[in-house]
Design an enzyme around this catalytic site. Sequence first.
Site, short mmCIF file in Angstrom:
data_model
loop_
_atom_site.label_atom_id
_atom_site.label_comp_id
_atom_site.label_asym_id
_atom_site.label_seq_id
_atom_site.Cartn_x
_atom_site.Cartn_y
_atom_site.Cartn_z
N ASN A 154 43.07 8.00 59.59
CA ASN A 154 42.40 7.16 60.58
C ASN A 154 43.32 6.19 61.30
O ASN A 154 43.05 5.76 62.40
CB ASN A 154 41.22 6.43 59.94
CG ASN A 154 41.66 5.44 58.89
OD1 ASN A 154 42.65 5.66 58.20
ND2 ASN A 154 40.92 4.36 58.77
N GLU A 251 45.14 1.06 48.63
CA GLU A 251 44.29 0.45 49.66
C GLU A 251 43.15 1.44 49.90
O GLU A 251 43.38 2.54 50.38
CB GLU A 251 45.09 0.23 50.95
CG GLU A 251 46.08 -0.91 50.88
CD GLU A 251 45.39 -2.26 50.84
OE1 GLU A 251 46.09 -3.25 50.66
OE2 GLU A 251 44.15 -2.33 50.99
N CYS A 285 38.49 1.35 57.49
CA CYS A 285 38.15 0.83 56.17
C CYS A 285 37.53 -0.56 56.29
O CYS A 285 36.77 -0.99 55.45
CB CYS A 285 39.40 0.75 55.32
SG CYS A 285 40.72 -0.12 56.16
N GLU A 463 49.23 -5.16 50.94
CA GLU A 463 50.22 -4.63 51.90
C GLU A 463 50.58 -5.71 52.91
O GLU A 463 49.92 -6.74 52.99
CB GLU A 463 49.62 -3.45 52.65
CG GLU A 463 49.36 -2.25 51.76
CD GLU A 463 49.23 -0.97 52.56
OE1 GLU A 463 48.16 -0.75 53.13
OE2 GLU A 463 50.22 -0.22 52.63
N1 LIG Z 1 41.95 0.07 52.54
C1 LIG Z 1 42.58 0.47 53.65
O1 LIG Z 1 43.49 -0.17 54.17
C2 LIG Z 1 42.24 1.80 54.26
C3 LIG Z 1 41.42 2.71 53.57
N2 LIG Z 1 41.12 3.93 54.13
C4 LIG Z 1 40.22 4.83 53.43
O2 LIG Z 1 40.66 6.20 53.51
C5 LIG Z 1 39.52 7.06 53.55
C6 LIG Z 1 39.63 8.01 54.73
O3 LIG Z 1 40.88 8.60 54.75
P1 LIG Z 1 41.09 10.05 54.11
O4 LIG Z 1 42.39 10.57 54.60
O5 LIG Z 1 39.88 10.89 54.31
O6 LIG Z 1 41.20 9.72 52.57
P2 LIG Z 1 41.59 10.75 51.42
O7 LIG Z 1 41.51 9.96 50.19
O8 LIG Z 1 40.86 12.02 51.48
O9 LIG Z 1 43.14 11.13 51.71
C7 LIG Z 1 44.10 10.14 51.77
C8 LIG Z 1 45.46 10.81 51.59
O10 LIG Z 1 45.59 11.30 50.27
C9 LIG Z 1 45.94 12.68 50.29
N3 LIG Z 1 45.39 13.31 49.09
C10 LIG Z 1 44.20 13.90 48.92
N4 LIG Z 1 44.05 14.30 47.63
C11 LIG Z 1 45.19 13.93 46.97
C12 LIG Z 1 45.67 14.04 45.63
N5 LIG Z 1 44.95 14.63 44.67
N6 LIG Z 1 46.90 13.55 45.32
C13 LIG Z 1 47.65 12.95 46.27
N7 LIG Z 1 47.28 12.83 47.57
C14 LIG Z 1 46.05 13.31 47.90
C15 LIG Z 1 45.32 13.17 51.58
O11 LIG Z 1 45.90 14.39 51.96
P3 LIG Z 1 45.06 15.37 52.95
O12 LIG Z 1 44.34 14.49 53.91
O13 LIG Z 1 46.12 16.21 53.57
O14 LIG Z 1 44.12 16.13 52.07
C16 LIG Z 1 45.67 12.02 52.50
O15 LIG Z 1 47.03 12.11 52.88
C17 LIG Z 1 38.31 6.16 53.67
O16 LIG Z 1 37.71 6.00 52.42
C18 LIG Z 1 38.88 4.81 54.11
O17 LIG Z 1 38.11 3.74 53.69
C19 LIG Z 1 41.61 4.31 55.34
C20 LIG Z 1 42.41 3.42 56.06
C21 LIG Z 1 42.77 2.11 55.58
C1 LIG Z 2 46.15 -0.14 59.77
C2 LIG Z 2 45.24 0.02 58.64
C3 LIG Z 2 44.06 -0.82 58.57
C4 LIG Z 2 43.82 -1.62 59.78
C5 LIG Z 2 42.68 -2.50 59.62
C6 LIG Z 2 42.07 -2.89 60.93
O1 LIG Z 2 42.77 -2.99 61.94
O2 LIG Z 2 40.85 -3.04 60.94
#
Ligand SMILES: NC(=O)C1=CN([C@@H]2O[C@H](COP(=O)(O)OP(=O)(O)OC[C@H]3O[C@@H](n4cnc5c(N)ncnc54)[C@H](OP(=O)(O)O)[C@@H]3O)[C@@H](O)[C@H]2O)C=CC1
Ligand SMILES: CCCCCC(=O)O
Length: 482
Positions: A154, A251, A285, A463
Amino acid sequence: MDSSTSGIRPNYINGEWRPAEAYSERRNPSDLSESIGRFAMASPSDVADAVTAAHQALPGWSAETPQKRQDILNRAADIVIRRKDELAVLLSREEGKTLVEAKAEVMKAGETFRYFAGEAVRMAGASLRSVRAGVDIDMRREPVGVMALITPWNFPFSIPVWKSAPALAYGNCAILKPADLTNAIAWELAKILHEAGVPPGVFQLVMGGAETGAALVSDQGIDGVSFTGSGAVGRRIAKDVVDRGVRLQLELGGKNPLYVASDADMAKAVDAVIKGGFYSTGQRCTASSRIIVDAAIHERFVEELLVRTRALRIGHALDPKSDIGPLASAPQLQRVSGFVAEAEQDGAERRYGGDRLDRETQGYFFSPAIFTRGDMRQIINREEVFGPVISIFKAQDFDAAVRIANATEYGLSAGIFTSSHAKARAFMRASTAGMVMVNLPTVGSDYHVPFGGRGASAYGPKEMGLGAVEFFTETKTAYIAD
Ligand SMILES: NC(=O)C1=CN([C@@H]2O[C@H](COP(=O)(O)OP(=O)(O)OC[C@H]3O[C@@H](n4cnc5c(N)ncnc54)[C@H](OP(=O)(O)O)[C@@H]3O)[C@@H](O)[C@H]2O)C=CC1
Ligand SMILES: CCCCCC(=O)O
């Protein structure tokens, strides 16, 4: 750099572009007829080679002068700024956020490189007198080692930079595994750091799906993992690495409340809900998903929000008229649609939206959804939707609003709209979130201060800003006597 025979973008391992037979292809979520490109899927042996190369590069890089590290990160910042328009278009085409949002993300990435370039020469320790006579104390910071960086789709450019820049600034080597949905912009990051002069093995890119991520995390040569993504995956990674004594930073998701008090500026509060709940197609997020409104203004607030929401233009991410682009993928569309159906079954009242939209091009377009009669027993208010869906609660008073706001296992971001400083301060103190916004949307953050949550939203050091140095360095305390 392309694998000329197949046009598959290769991985970046030990300073070289390494092709692979297996690849994944990404299509534009605004226009599925358009291919963004094909990207090599790193094999487990590619991942192992990257970890080996990182360990070979680590002694030289960790002993490198801070000036050299600063110069490379400043050059990366220069390239990002110089290429900001084309990077923003690629990001918008690949992830689906509007061009305005994509430009903001690219600029933030450039500013982050610049900030951590400066941090490279501010890796500060401390000199203190011991409590024992004749003894001096020297506390210094040292790099951790080889860091696995695993990032979501995202914020597919700024989050990889949020992790790579401090990792390199403090003398670590970094291996990035981006989300498979957004390899193109991550590949450009590798190209930028290569052009900025990063030595072989110091920064590497291994693309692929969950299995590539799992291979990286489970490699015995990894000294730290910084992960941003879902709670489910984060917890799985934690089980794998904590027993091995590997340093971990998670995160995760959020279920962020925004409280609109009866003394709020109504227009600003409505604008904040639009921006925090619906912009970026709700895929943040930090998105505002639970809107808590004082009973005295509840109906007026809902009506004003409906007027603004009906006027939103949902369309192709590159169309300058679009306020909101598509959801990022078919699974996202299915996930968000499922939550909308469940909400109604749980007794929420759907006041607007929540449907897939047809547009001139085939894409994952979805109308922002507004529910009232919010209740914490409803699944939509307990689980992260990660889409443009908000649930509005009615609160009888301030204390009731705070109870609702804190009634979540998450704790990433929380907000209040009020004209009372006393009420704002009371909310800041009472909130269980890691970040509190006053008269601002729950989204958005500055690059020079810690970012992150509590509870189910995070694990380990924050972070960014002053938080990054805690994760990407180890302290060493020396006691010195003559
Ligand atoms: N707290 C924060 O700052 C933020 C949190 N998020 C959270 O991320 C989520 C959305 O992102 P999304 O990409 O769908 O999240 P995912 O947890 O599905 O994936 C995150 C990353 O982990 C990889 N991954 C998946 N399974 C594994 C594993 N078993 N071991 C190691 N790596 C793995 C994914 O690869 P691949 O995608 O290639 O499968 C991707 O690169 C939401 O829940 C959102 O809240 C997002 C942005 C900021
Ligand atoms: C860059 C990852 C999270 C950003 C949080 C925000 O801009 O709302």
